[in-house]
Design a protein around this motif. Structure first.
Motif, PDB file in Angstrom:
ATOM      1  N   ASN A  81       0.866  -1.170   0.000  1.00 35.99           N
ATOM      2  CA  ASN A  81       0.000   0.000   0.000  1.00 35.99           C
ATOM      3  C   ASN A  81       0.906   1.224   0.000  1.00 35.99           C
ATOM      4  N   PRO A  82       0.569   2.271  -0.768  1.00 41.56           N
ATOM      5  CA  PRO A  82       1.457   3.440  -0.826  1.00 41.56           C
ATOM      6  C   PRO A  82       1.644   4.146   0.520  1.00 41.56           C
ATOM      7  N   HIS A  83       0.709   3.970   1.433  1.00 45.13           N
ATOM      8  CA  HIS A  83       0.807   4.646   2.725  1.00 45.13           C
ATOM      9  C   HIS A  83       1.568   3.840   3.773  1.00 45.13           C
ATOM     10  N   ILE A  84       1.576   2.510   3.630  1.00 41.07           N
ATOM     11  CA  ILE A  84       2.191   1.663   4.665  1.00 41.07           C
ATOM     12  C   ILE A  84       3.349   0.821   4.156  1.00 41.07           C
ATOM     13  N   GLY A  85       3.589   0.833   2.854  1.00 37.40           N
ATOM     14  CA  GLY A  85       4.652   0.016   2.286  1.00 37.40           C
ATOM     15  C   GLY A  85       4.183  -1.413   2.100  1.00 37.40           C
ATOM     16  N   SER A  86       5.123  -2.348   2.221  1.00 37.24           N
ATOM     17  CA  SER A  86       4.831  -3.766   2.025  1.00 37.24           C
ATOM     18  C   SER A  86       4.952  -4.495   3.360  1.00 37.24           C
ATOM     19  N   LEU A  87       3.901  -5.252   3.688  1.00 34.63           N
ATOM     20  CA  LEU A  87       3.859  -5.994   4.947  1.00 34.63           C
ATOM     21  C   LEU A  87       3.427  -7.421   4.678  1.00 34.63           C
ATOM     22  N   PRO A  88       3.821  -8.363   5.540  1.00 29.36           N
ATOM     23  CA  PRO A  88       3.234  -9.698   5.430  1.00 29.36           C
ATOM     24  C   PRO A  88       1.706  -9.568   5.502  1.00 29.36           C
ATOM     25  N   LEU A  89       1.008 -10.307   4.665  1.00 28.40           N
ATOM     26  CA  LEU A  89      -0.442 -10.178   4.565  1.00 28.40           C
ATOM     27  C   LEU A  89      -1.139 -10.393   5.900  1.00 28.40           C
ATOM     28  N   ASP A  90      -0.751 -11.447   6.630  1.00 33.75           N
ATOM     29  CA  ASP A  90      -1.440 -11.707   7.892  1.00 33.75           C
ATOM     30  C   ASP A  90      -1.213 -10.585   8.900  1.00 33.75           C
ATOM     31  N   ALA A  91      -0.016  -9.991   8.903  1.00 38.13           N
ATOM     32  CA  ALA A  91       0.266  -8.874   9.810  1.00 38.13           C
ATOM     33  C   ALA A  91      -0.545  -7.634   9.423  1.00 38.13           C
ATOM     34  N   ALA A  92      -0.683  -7.382   8.120  1.00 35.51           N
ATOM     35  CA  ALA A  92      -1.476  -6.232   7.660  1.00 35.51           C
ATOM     36  C   ALA A  92      -2.940  -6.400   8.043  1.00 35.51           C
ATOM     37  N   ILE A  93      -3.473  -7.604   7.872  1.00 32.98           N
ATOM     38  CA  ILE A  93      -4.864  -7.861   8.258  1.00 32.98           C
ATOM     39  C   ILE A  93      -5.028  -7.644   9.757  1.00 32.98           C
ATOM     40  N   ASP A  94      -4.101  -8.159  10.524  1.00 30.10           N
ATOM     41  CA  ASP A  94      -4.165  -8.041  11.978  1.00 30.10           C
ATOM     42  C   ASP A  94      -4.103  -6.576  12.419  1.00 30.10           C
ATOM     43  N   GLN A  95      -3.136  -5.863  11.890  1.00 29.39           N
ATOM     44  CA  GLN A  95      -2.892  -4.487  12.328  1.00 29.39           C
ATOM     45  C   GLN A  95      -4.001  -3.533  11.914  1.00 29.39           C
ATOM     46  N   PHE A  96      -4.483  -3.661  10.691  1.00 29.93           N
ATOM     47  CA  PHE A  96      -5.432  -2.668  10.191  1.00 29.93           C
ATOM     48  C   PHE A  96      -6.888  -3.124  10.284  1.00 29.93           C
ATOM     49  N   TYR A  97      -7.143  -4.364  10.020  1.00 27.56           N
ATOM     50  CA  TYR A  97      -8.533  -4.823   9.978  1.00 27.56           C
ATOM     51  C   TYR A  97      -9.014  -5.409  11.307  1.00 27.56           C
ATOM     52  N   THR A  98      -8.283  -6.379  11.856  1.00 24.15           N
ATOM     53  CA  THR A  98      -8.737  -6.991  13.103  1.00 24.15           C
ATOM     54  C   THR A  98      -8.827  -5.946  14.201  1.00 24.15           C
ATOM     55  N   ALA A  99      -7.872  -5.033  14.251  1.00 25.07           N
ATOM     56  CA  ALA A  99      -7.936  -3.953  15.247  1.00 25.07           C
ATOM     57  C   ALA A  99      -9.176  -3.092  15.026  1.00 25.07           C
ATOM     58  N   ARG A 137      -4.771  11.336  13.315  1.00 26.61           N
ATOM     59  CA  ARG A 137      -5.732  12.438  13.276  1.00 26.61           C
ATOM     60  C   ARG A 137      -5.770  13.070  11.889  1.00 26.61           C
ATOM     61  N   SER A 138      -4.611  13.232  11.264  1.00 29.31           N
ATOM     62  CA  SER A 138      -4.573  13.872   9.943  1.00 29.31           C
ATOM     63  C   SER A 138      -5.171  12.983   8.855  1.00 29.31           C
ATOM     64  N   SER A 139      -5.315  11.683   9.122  1.00 28.66           N
ATOM     65  CA  SER A 139      -5.895  10.773   8.123  1.00 28.66           C
ATOM     66  C   SER A 139      -7.394  10.990   7.961  1.00 28.66           C
ATOM     67  N   GLY A 140      -8.013  11.617   8.952  1.00 25.17           N
ATOM     68  CA  GLY A 140      -9.454  11.814   8.904  1.00 25.17           C
ATOM     69  C   GLY A 140     -10.248  10.606   9.368  1.00 25.17           C
ATOM     70  N   GLN A 141      -9.570   9.543   9.760  1.00 23.95           N
ATOM     71  CA  GLN A 141     -10.243   8.321  10.196  1.00 23.95           C
ATOM     72  C   GLN A 141     -10.689   8.373  11.649  1.00 23.95           C
ATOM     73  N   TYR A 142     -10.164   9.325  12.402  1.00 25.38           N
ATOM     74  CA  TYR A 142     -10.491   9.431  13.815  1.00 25.38           C
ATOM     75  C   TYR A 142     -10.926  10.849  14.116  1.00 25.38           C
ATOM     76  N   GLY A 143     -11.945  10.974  14.947  1.00 28.87           N
ATOM     77  CA  GLY A 143     -12.390  12.290  15.382  1.00 28.87           C
ATOM     78  C   GLY A 143     -11.472  12.814  16.461  1.00 28.87           C
ATOM     79  N   PRO A 144     -11.749  14.007  16.925  1.00 23.03           N
ATOM     80  CA  PRO A 144     -10.947  14.564  18.014  1.00 23.03           C
ATOM     81  C   PRO A 144     -11.038  13.673  19.255  1.00 23.03           C
ATOM     82  N   ARG A 145      -9.950  13.609  19.973  1.00 24.64           N
ATOM     83  CA  ARG A 145      -9.920  12.832  21.212  1.00 24.64           C
ATOM     84  C   ARG A 145     -10.962  13.371  22.179  1.00 24.64           C
TER      85      ARG A 145
END
Length: 190
Positions: A99-117, A156-164
């Motif tokens: 992914n251009p924003h995160i680089g290259s990761l093992p697939l299972d680690a990417a799923i765990d970090q971004f999706y399962t979380a 915060r700058s990604s727009g994915q999270y509102g203010p704390r």
């Protein structure tokens, strides 16, 4: 329950709890803690964004069930089963997601970090929207919060999270995590 450190098993545990909440939902139009969302939208979010993430980053097409509008329980179940089958596939450990924003990761680690979380955190949203048990694993809450706080400006700058949302001093890890991601931990208020 202590969550596994293995991506396939952690997904099974986290998404299994979310599945329980999906099956326990009685009103799909109930407001959710995310402004403008309903319980149905929580499921829609998870079943809509992740297939595109996998397709563009790893060339993987997940099975698609009915639309969330038609049958949110079946839509989630097909999605969950597809992700779990991918994680359980022995070939997954040899695959990468790029992914251009995160680089290259093992697939299972990417799923765990971004999706399962993400499923983990949205379990709280669905639970709160539908009046179900909203308790999350406290150790995983603390781990997620620790990692996210280290990159708060990027998140915060990604727009994915509102203010704390500020929480009382001495609050537990779940309350702090929920506040960090921009939710009022006491929603809908008492």
């Amino acid at each position: 329950m202590t969550l596994s450190d293995r991506p396939a098993e952690r997904h099974r545990q986290v998404a299994g709890l979310f599945t329980d909440r999906v099956r326990g939902t009685r009103s799909w139009d109930a407001p959710a803690p995310v402004a403008g969302w309903t319980a149905r939208d929580v499921v829609r979010h998870l079943t809509d964004w992740f297939p595109g993430f996998l397709a563009s980053g790893a060339g993987i097409d997940l099975p698609r069930g009915p639309s969330v509008d038609e049958d949110p329980v079946a839509a989630w179940q097909v999605h969950y089963d597809g992700v779990q089958a991918l994680l359980d596939d022995p070939e997954t450990e040899h695959r990468k997601l790029t992914n251009p924003h995160i680089g290259s990761l093992p697939l299972d680690a990417a799923i765990d970090q971004f999706y399962t979380a993400d499923v983990f955190m949205h379990t709280w949203d669905l639970s709160r929207a539908t009046g179900q048990d909203d308790r999350l694993d406290p150790d995983f809450c603390a781990r997620l919060l620790d990692g996210m706080e280290q990159m708060e400006e990027v998140l915060r700058s990604s727009g994915q999270y509102g203010p704390r949302v500020e929480v009382p001093g001495g609050a537990d890890a779940q309350t702090r995590l929920i506040g960090f991601i921009g939710r009022d931990p006491f929603w809908p208020g008492t």
